[in-house]
Design a protein around this motif. Sequence first.
Motif, PDB file in Angstrom:
ATOM      1  N   LEU A  38    -106.689 -50.885 -54.872  1.00  0.00           N
ATOM      2  CA  LEU A  38    -105.695 -50.889 -53.811  1.00  0.00           C
ATOM      3  C   LEU A  38    -104.919 -49.584 -53.905  1.00  0.00           C
ATOM      4  O   LEU A  38    -104.239 -49.319 -54.895  1.00  0.00           O
ATOM      5  N   ARG A  39    -105.031 -48.751 -52.858  1.00  0.00           N
ATOM      6  CA  ARG A  39    -104.366 -47.453 -52.869  1.00  0.00           C
ATOM      7  C   ARG A  39    -104.061 -47.037 -51.441  1.00  0.00           C
ATOM      8  O   ARG A  39    -104.620 -47.572 -50.491  1.00  0.00           O
ATOM      9  N   GLN A  40    -103.171 -46.061 -51.317  1.00  0.00           N
ATOM     10  CA  GLN A  40    -102.816 -45.531 -50.000  1.00  0.00           C
ATOM     11  C   GLN A  40    -103.001 -44.015 -49.942  1.00  0.00           C
ATOM     12  O   GLN A  40    -102.403 -43.342 -49.096  1.00  0.00           O
ATOM     13  N   GLN A  41    -103.810 -43.469 -50.812  1.00  0.00           N
ATOM     14  CA  GLN A  41    -103.999 -42.022 -50.867  1.00  0.00           C
ATOM     15  C   GLN A  41    -105.070 -41.590 -49.870  1.00  0.00           C
ATOM     16  O   GLN A  41    -106.192 -41.249 -50.232  1.00  0.00           O
ATOM     17  N   PHE A  42    -104.647 -41.580 -48.586  1.00  0.00           N
ATOM     18  CA  PHE A  42    -105.542 -41.244 -47.488  1.00  0.00           C
ATOM     19  C   PHE A  42    -104.914 -40.170 -46.612  1.00  0.00           C
ATOM     20  O   PHE A  42    -103.728 -39.847 -46.737  1.00  0.00           O
ATOM     21  N   PHE A  43    -105.726 -39.664 -45.699  1.00  0.00           N
ATOM     22  CA  PHE A  43    -105.288 -38.609 -44.786  1.00  0.00           C
ATOM     23  C   PHE A  43    -104.930 -39.159 -43.406  1.00  0.00           C
ATOM     24  O   PHE A  43    -104.047 -38.626 -42.733  1.00  0.00           O
ATOM     25  N   LEU A  44    -105.615 -40.205 -42.966  1.00  0.00           N
ATOM     26  CA  LEU A  44    -105.358 -40.766 -41.643  1.00  0.00           C
ATOM     27  C   LEU A  44    -104.223 -41.787 -41.699  1.00  0.00           C
ATOM     28  O   LEU A  44    -104.227 -42.672 -42.567  1.00  0.00           O
TER      29      LEU A  44
ATOM     30  N   PRO B  91    -100.643 -53.442 -61.288  1.00  0.00           N
ATOM     31  CA  PRO B  91    -100.055 -52.248 -60.649  1.00  0.00           C
ATOM     32  C   PRO B  91    -100.045 -51.014 -61.536  1.00  0.00           C
ATOM     33  O   PRO B  91     -99.012 -50.352 -61.682  1.00  0.00           O
ATOM     34  N   GLN B  92    -101.185 -50.664 -62.125  1.00  0.00           N
ATOM     35  CA  GLN B  92    -101.233 -49.491 -62.998  1.00  0.00           C
ATOM     36  C   GLN B  92    -101.387 -48.185 -62.231  1.00  0.00           C
ATOM     37  O   GLN B  92    -101.258 -47.112 -62.802  1.00  0.00           O
ATOM     38  N   GLY B  93    -101.674 -48.269 -60.937  1.00  0.00           N
ATOM     39  CA  GLY B  93    -101.678 -47.079 -60.097  1.00  0.00           C
ATOM     40  C   GLY B  93    -103.005 -46.348 -60.032  1.00  0.00           C
ATOM     41  O   GLY B  93    -103.963 -46.665 -60.739  1.00  0.00           O
ATOM     42  N   PHE B  94    -103.036 -45.337 -59.154  1.00  0.00           N
ATOM     43  CA  PHE B  94    -104.187 -44.447 -58.977  1.00  0.00           C
ATOM     44  C   PHE B  94    -103.730 -43.017 -59.198  1.00  0.00           C
ATOM     45  O   PHE B  94    -102.647 -42.618 -58.747  1.00  0.00           O
ATOM     46  N   LEU B  95    -104.556 -42.259 -59.890  1.00  0.00           N
ATOM     47  CA  LEU B  95    -104.290 -40.834 -60.106  1.00  0.00           C
ATOM     48  C   LEU B  95    -105.471 -40.040 -59.574  1.00  0.00           C
ATOM     49  O   LEU B  95    -106.591 -40.154 -60.074  1.00  0.00           O
ATOM     50  N   THR B  96    -105.245 -39.251 -58.530  1.00  0.00           N
ATOM     51  CA  THR B  96    -106.291 -38.442 -57.913  1.00  0.00           C
ATOM     52  C   THR B  96    -106.157 -37.004 -58.370  1.00  0.00           C
ATOM     53  O   THR B  96    -105.060 -36.418 -58.303  1.00  0.00           O
ATOM     54  N   LEU B  97    -107.237 -36.420 -58.854  1.00  0.00           N
ATOM     55  CA  LEU B  97    -107.230 -35.049 -59.359  1.00  0.00           C
ATOM     56  C   LEU B  97    -107.822 -34.095 -58.326  1.00  0.00           C
ATOM     57  O   LEU B  97    -108.723 -34.464 -57.565  1.00  0.00           O
ATOM     58  N   ALA B  98    -107.302 -32.863 -58.306  1.00  0.00           N
ATOM     59  CA  ALA B  98    -107.790 -31.854 -57.360  1.00  0.00           C
ATOM     60  C   ALA B  98    -107.951 -30.515 -58.066  1.00  0.00           C
ATOM     61  O   ALA B  98    -107.166 -30.159 -58.956  1.00  0.00           O
TER      62      ALA B  98
ATOM     63  N   GLN C  79    -100.322 -39.004 -57.899  1.00  0.00           N
ATOM     64  CA  GLN C  79    -100.243 -40.334 -58.483  1.00  0.00           C
ATOM     65  C   GLN C  79     -99.448 -41.271 -57.592  1.00  0.00           C
ATOM     66  O   GLN C  79     -98.370 -40.924 -57.105  1.00  0.00           O
ATOM     67  N   GLY C  80     -99.976 -42.466 -57.376  1.00  0.00           N
ATOM     68  CA  GLY C  80     -99.261 -43.499 -56.636  1.00  0.00           C
ATOM     69  C   GLY C  80     -98.192 -44.116 -57.510  1.00  0.00           C
ATOM     70  O   GLY C  80     -98.466 -44.556 -58.627  1.00  0.00           O
ATOM     71  N   LEU C  81     -96.958 -44.150 -57.004  1.00  0.00           N
ATOM     72  CA  LEU C  81     -95.841 -44.645 -57.801  1.00  0.00           C
ATOM     73  C   LEU C  81     -95.646 -46.148 -57.661  1.00  0.00           C
ATOM     74  O   LEU C  81     -95.044 -46.784 -58.525  1.00  0.00           O
ATOM     75  N   GLU C  82     -96.103 -46.715 -56.578  1.00  0.00           N
ATOM     76  CA  GLU C  82     -96.027 -48.163 -56.388  1.00  0.00           C
ATOM     77  C   GLU C  82     -97.092 -48.592 -55.400  1.00  0.00           C
ATOM     78  O   GLU C  82     -97.644 -47.768 -54.668  1.00  0.00           O
ATOM     79  N   LYS C  83     -97.403 -49.894 -55.407  1.00  0.00           N
ATOM     80  CA  LYS C  83     -98.397 -50.477 -54.500  1.00  0.00           C
ATOM     81  C   LYS C  83     -99.790 -49.890 -54.701  1.00  0.00           C
ATOM     82  O   LYS C  83    -100.625 -49.924 -53.805  1.00  0.00           O
TER      83      LYS C  83
ATOM     84  N   VAL D  19    -108.264 -43.271 -62.582  1.00  0.00           N
ATOM     85  CA  VAL D  19    -108.349 -41.820 -62.379  1.00  0.00           C
ATOM     86  C   VAL D  19    -109.550 -41.523 -61.484  1.00  0.00           C
ATOM     87  O   VAL D  19    -110.678 -41.931 -61.787  1.00  0.00           O
ATOM     88  N   ALA D  20    -109.294 -40.825 -60.382  1.00  0.00           N
ATOM     89  CA  ALA D  20    -110.352 -40.448 -59.442  1.00  0.00           C
ATOM     90  C   ALA D  20    -110.506 -38.939 -59.445  1.00  0.00           C
ATOM     91  O   ALA D  20    -109.562 -38.208 -59.121  1.00  0.00           O
ATOM     92  N   ASP D  21    -111.688 -38.462 -59.854  1.00  0.00           N
ATOM     93  CA  ASP D  21    -111.964 -37.024 -59.882  1.00  0.00           C
ATOM     94  C   ASP D  21    -112.419 -36.567 -58.504  1.00  0.00           C
ATOM     95  O   ASP D  21    -112.850 -37.365 -57.678  1.00  0.00           O
TER      96      ASP D  21
END
Length: 496
Positions: free
Chosen positions: A135-141, A170-177, A224-228, A357-359
């Motif tokens: 469950l994440r909200q790290q999107f562009f649209l 709720p441990q979150g998502f971390l996207t790397l760039a 990094q997602g801080l919540e939800k 963690v998403a590479d």
Amino acid sequence: MIKSTAISYTLKMNKLYRPGFIRCFSDDNTNHPHPIKRTLKLLRNDMKKVKQFFTPTSENNIDIKREKDHDSTPLDSSEFQTHCDVLIIGGGSIGSSAAYWLKKKARQGLNIVVIERNSPISNGRAFSTMPVGGLRQQFFLPENIEMSLYGAEFMRNSKDELGVDINFDPQGFLTLASEENAELLNKMSKLQNEFGARTEILTAERLKLKYPWLNVEDVAIGCQGLEKHGWFDADMLVLGLRNKAKEYGVHFIKSELVGFEFQNQPDVIMEGATTETPYSALDKAVVEMSDGETRTIKFAICVLATGSNSEQIARMANIGTGPGILQVPLPIARRENFSYTFKSDDINMPGLGTPCVADWNGMYFRRDGLTGNYIAGFGTNMKSNNESKERIFENTILPNLIRRLNVLQNATVTESLEASYEYNVYDENGIIGTHPYYNNLYIATGFSGLGLQQSPAVGRAISEIIIDGQFRTIDLTRIGFDRLIVDRPMYEYSFM
């Protein structure tokens, strides 16, 4: 904005010719039991469902887990619905959510039938899901951000909504760039925060301080997602939606769609469509029961929510093979993938607070539970005809894990799982809304791995456009079928 004549006329036609919710009770199939006996049995079942709706018992909520192994029982043939107001094809997360929301809003005003070829739960797992249950909200649209935000809200209140706990972690998502895509990740984070999704940009230095086990030599920034943000029990979400829909009175029928029957409507003329043949509306679904018998279900409205089988089902309605607008196919394909549970004996491995963690190359990993297990895989298609799943881990997954985790030297795979999901080959985004030719066909498919977390919002949206005639909560007009006709892709820049 580019609009075709056919699309604009279709929008008008949908308002003028939208079918009414008329309940039909006639049944000329003489192979069924006596009509009076059948009617009395249906009334008894309906009264039980009404009682459950108004006075739900705690036993209905507590015992939901037992249905994982007992949910494939087909509907009694005497209860088969030969007519319905809304027919939903597909009983997975999207189809069950649509059934739940429609019945919740309409109560006893709609007769809703869901047909499904298989139970959504197989060997204790939802086979329509990816095992991450993310469950994440790290999107562009904006549409995907808003749908996922609502998914988080719905899951937080799952006990109230569905009577089940989906065990959200709720441990979150971390996207790397990397340097190449750091600017895009920055823009995405700003947009996400504008829509209420709290994400934070971390420099490589901050990442190293916060997660010393992470190799950031080639990392420019992380988001990094801080919540939800986190993961959840996918099986419980699907079963919760499904069982609540049943409690409200939805009929689930184990059967396979084998075709449609059409009804010619010569009084309907569509601009931009061929005039060689009269307009034909979808009228009946032809299904094959588990015992091999072929039967039909007449419907006023049909919802196509069949996931990776959507293109084949659409072809049964001549979508992709017919003339005019019907030449445009539903571009949904099946993608298959592997995920792995592994263990490592290194005491410096990431601890309990580890995010997923998403590479940027599509690899992901996260901790799983309290016993030192981890889940890893690739968000992109990994299926190979030449490599076994063991070799895929050794040759693809493990080298990327070792590159990203400073402390990992070896890993022992304890479980591997093959999963499949629907994939929109046109622009990797969902398709939701009415079909521009069939005014009584609604599409909800192609969410490309995001269907689980977005299913609460998608089901609610389908109920809005069917009952209210328009989107009311989240405007999803831009991701309708029309964009395929005018060739306006809605690309999503997700890193996983």
